[in-house]
Design an enzyme around this catalytic site. Sequence first.
Site, PDB file in Angstrom:
ATOM      1  N   ARG A  95      -1.280 -73.146  13.590  1.00  0.00           N
ATOM      2  CA  ARG A  95      -1.320 -72.978  12.133  1.00  0.00           C
ATOM      3  C   ARG A  95      -1.195 -74.352  11.475  1.00  0.00           C
ATOM      4  O   ARG A  95      -0.411 -75.203  11.930  1.00  0.00           O
ATOM      5  CB  ARG A  95      -0.150 -72.089  11.712  1.00  0.00           C
ATOM      6  CG  ARG A  95      -0.117 -71.709  10.236  1.00  0.00           C
ATOM      7  CD  ARG A  95      -1.234 -70.782   9.873  1.00  0.00           C
ATOM      8  NE  ARG A  95      -1.005 -70.115   8.602  1.00  0.00           N
ATOM      9  CZ  ARG A  95      -1.968 -69.436   7.966  1.00  0.00           C
ATOM     10  NH1 ARG A  95      -3.191 -69.356   8.474  1.00  0.00           N
ATOM     11  NH2 ARG A  95      -1.711 -68.816   6.827  1.00  0.00           N
TER      12      ARG A  95
ATOM     13  N   THR B 215     -12.226 -65.997   7.261  1.00  0.00           N
ATOM     14  CA  THR B 215     -11.732 -66.076   8.636  1.00  0.00           C
ATOM     15  C   THR B 215     -12.709 -65.480   9.668  1.00  0.00           C
ATOM     16  O   THR B 215     -13.731 -64.912   9.309  1.00  0.00           O
ATOM     17  CB  THR B 215     -10.327 -65.421   8.713  1.00  0.00           C
ATOM     18  OG1 THR B 215      -9.501 -65.972   7.692  1.00  0.00           O
ATOM     19  CG2 THR B 215      -9.656 -65.551  10.020  1.00  0.00           C
TER      20      THR B 215
ATOM     21  N   THR C  55      -9.494 -69.739  11.298  1.00  0.00           N
ATOM     22  CA  THR C  55      -9.741 -69.715   9.849  1.00  0.00           C
ATOM     23  C   THR C  55      -9.769 -71.100   9.236  1.00  0.00           C
ATOM     24  O   THR C  55      -9.147 -72.041   9.754  1.00  0.00           O
ATOM     25  CB  THR C  55      -8.631 -68.881   9.155  1.00  0.00           C
ATOM     26  OG1 THR C  55      -8.948 -68.729   7.778  1.00  0.00           O
ATOM     27  CG2 THR C  55      -7.258 -69.516   9.275  1.00  0.00           C
TER      28      THR C  55
ATOM     29  N   GLU D 232      -5.679 -73.927   3.644  1.00  0.00           N
ATOM     30  CA  GLU D 232      -4.675 -72.974   4.161  1.00  0.00           C
ATOM     31  C   GLU D 232      -3.385 -72.957   3.358  1.00  0.00           C
ATOM     32  O   GLU D 232      -2.655 -71.958   3.349  1.00  0.00           O
ATOM     33  CB  GLU D 232      -4.365 -73.302   5.625  1.00  0.00           C
ATOM     34  CG  GLU D 232      -4.129 -72.086   6.479  1.00  0.00           C
ATOM     35  CD  GLU D 232      -5.396 -71.263   6.647  1.00  0.00           C
ATOM     36  OE1 GLU D 232      -5.359 -70.067   6.302  1.00  0.00           O
ATOM     37  OE2 GLU D 232      -6.419 -71.808   7.095  1.00  0.00           O
TER      38      GLU D 232
ATOM     39  N   ASP E 202      -2.143 -70.122   1.232  1.00  0.00           N
ATOM     40  CA  ASP E 202      -1.507 -68.915   1.791  1.00  0.00           C
ATOM     41  C   ASP E 202       0.003 -68.904   1.513  1.00  0.00           C
ATOM     42  O   ASP E 202       0.688 -67.925   1.789  1.00  0.00           O
ATOM     43  CB  ASP E 202      -1.756 -68.805   3.303  1.00  0.00           C
ATOM     44  CG  ASP E 202      -3.050 -68.049   3.615  1.00  0.00           C
ATOM     45  OD1 ASP E 202      -3.674 -67.524   2.684  1.00  0.00           O
ATOM     46  OD2 ASP E 202      -3.434 -67.977   4.797  1.00  0.00           O
TER      47      ASP E 202
ATOM     48  N   SER F  99       0.728 -66.200   7.472  1.00  0.00           N
ATOM     49  CA  SER F  99      -0.629 -65.723   7.734  1.00  0.00           C
ATOM     50  C   SER F  99      -0.617 -64.212   7.906  1.00  0.00           C
ATOM     51  O   SER F  99       0.432 -63.599   8.133  1.00  0.00           O
ATOM     52  CB  SER F  99      -1.145 -66.374   9.015  1.00  0.00           C
ATOM     53  OG  SER F  99      -2.374 -65.811   9.405  1.00  0.00           O
TER      54      SER F  99
ATOM     55  N   GLY G 154     -10.335 -61.162   7.263  1.00  0.00           N
ATOM     56  CA  GLY G 154     -10.198 -60.275   6.106  1.00  0.00           C
ATOM     57  C   GLY G 154      -8.952 -60.510   5.277  1.00  0.00           C
ATOM     58  O   GLY G 154      -8.509 -59.597   4.577  1.00  0.00           O
TER      59      GLY G 154
HETATM   60  N1  GLY Z   1      -5.936 -67.497   5.801  1.00  0.00           N
HETATM   61  C1  GLY Z   1      -5.939 -66.210   6.335  1.00  0.00           C
HETATM   62  C2  GLY Z   1      -4.661 -65.884   7.011  1.00  0.00           C
HETATM   63  O1  GLY Z   1      -4.116 -66.735   7.660  1.00  0.00           O
HETATM   64  O2  GLY Z   1      -4.162 -64.795   6.923  1.00  0.00           O
END
Ligand code: GLY
Length: 578
Positions: free
Chosen positions: A112, A400, A418, A437, A440, A464, A485
């Site tokens: 991540r 993603t 993603t 990212e 998020d 995430s 999604g």
């Molecule tokens: N950016 C999509 C997720 O990590 O849930």
Amino acid sequence: MIHMKFLTRSLLAFSLAIGPGHAEPITAANALIAKHQGRSVTADNWMISAANPLAVQAGADVLARGGSAADAMIAAQAVLGLVEPQSSGLGGGAFLVWYDAASGDLTTLDGRETAPLAATPRLFQDKDGKPLSFFEAVVGGRSVGVPATPLLMEEAHKRWGKLAWAGLLEPARKLAADGFEVSKRMAKSVAWDAARLAIAPDTAAYFLPEGAAVQAGDLLKNPAYAETLEDMAQNGASIFYSGPLAEAIVSRVQNAANPGVLDMVDLAIYRIKERPPICVDYHGNQVCGMGPPSSGALTVGQILKLVEPYDLASLGADDPQSWRLIGDASRLAFKDRGRYMADSDYVPVPVQGLLDDGYMAERSALLDRDTALPKVTAGTPEYDHAALWGDDMSIELPSTSHISIVDSFGNALSMTTTIENIFGSRLMVGGFLLNNELTDFSFSSHRNGHPIANRVEPGKRPRSSMSPTIVLRDGKPILVIGSPGGSRIIGFVAQTIIAHLDWGMDIQAAISMPRLVNRSGTYEVEAGDFGTVMAPELEAIGFEVKLKKITSGLHGIAIGDGLKGGADPRREGIVLGD
Ligand code: GLY
């Protein structure tokens, strides 16, 4: 009274022909999508399911040469970053779940992105502390976290690779240098996002040459990406974390119109983290996935545990009561997700408490009724810390990609990957897009006086929803599954597991069936025949319902007497196997 026969017919319409899906040379991506899409594929030795036929072909070639699932993932991911740039790539991050056939061990790797050390909880607020709008935050350098996918690819190769690293990147390098056929979905995404892609000159030059969006069927070359891959082939993933490419990433972020605070030190200190897998027992199967900073496995796990005491298998997919149970279980689980789930290196996530048998039984008992719950709140799992968190306020939109692979050694890999929003931050370096990212995270840091667990903090990983999953029975994998999604991923994955395990659907039928998702608000029901009949039934039992287009992107492999694969017909994925 619901029209049972009608519903059964419309569900069966999603069961598709089964046939072999042998690897074959791919020259025309769009023709191959048309040929392979929606067919359930069977094989004996190996299989790969992913979002674009060029990427699937690259992975299949590796598997056919005796490569491992990790090798195939590297080849497929490198191609996906080129041919599906709107969804994932070298500028993003991923979570990987690995079943090792030799040891029987399950490993989860956290790739991540991290927030820069200079980031503060006010990263996405204006000077008055008001949260920015989503796209004010996304486009530009502010939203870019440390790219992690290259290091995750290298880590997977070090642990489980069998073929030489450089050769795995070669199919993508060649496609980038010689050109690849732009798919319909990529072209549609570019056209849809043209105004935002136009913001950065080099992004515009690539996607909107001479001011016009690339078209489906165009041959598109990406020499910069070919060069990056050549460098990565020779020097490994370190080129992303120090040296000229890393400097170019930092410069692009800091000098963008909406600048970010990413610095060389953030890249230099980035590490992939091995985390303990999160597994729940579901009707004798172990459903395993990625723990914090993903909310995926915990929330999928809660949904399954909450419905487990009820007989979904007997109710079946046609009965609105099945969807009431799944919908209200999701509402309960999403409330806990919003309150408690974030990067556990920064906040004390009550992982065990959230899945504790007693706690789950108590929450599940709330579903013992005939109508939708009038009100749903976060529960109070056993907690080893006195802090109270405010409910999360992240904005999560779908994007993603997901890759499922089984190799000829019996290893299984489930990876969701993603760059966050469509085309990420819209900033390009070295032929790839940088992620957004960091959006998020919750843009607000507090709610009603309580800190939000998923607020921005220096070095922290944003929460995430990605839910790469491997289901085990008696210690052996029986299902590899995941989806893109945004926060709907959780519902897509939970529904597909229920459809396959409880309703006995073939993996392709389980992937293709209509989607019904509740993220603790409106019940989103996929528009279509099934939805048209089910929506009023759900309204009648108390849900607020919205019929809409829902674009899951599930890629799965069922393992039993051989391998059976499915790819989501809502996107461009295919399955190949041998
Ligand atoms: N950016 C999509 C997720 O990590 O849930």
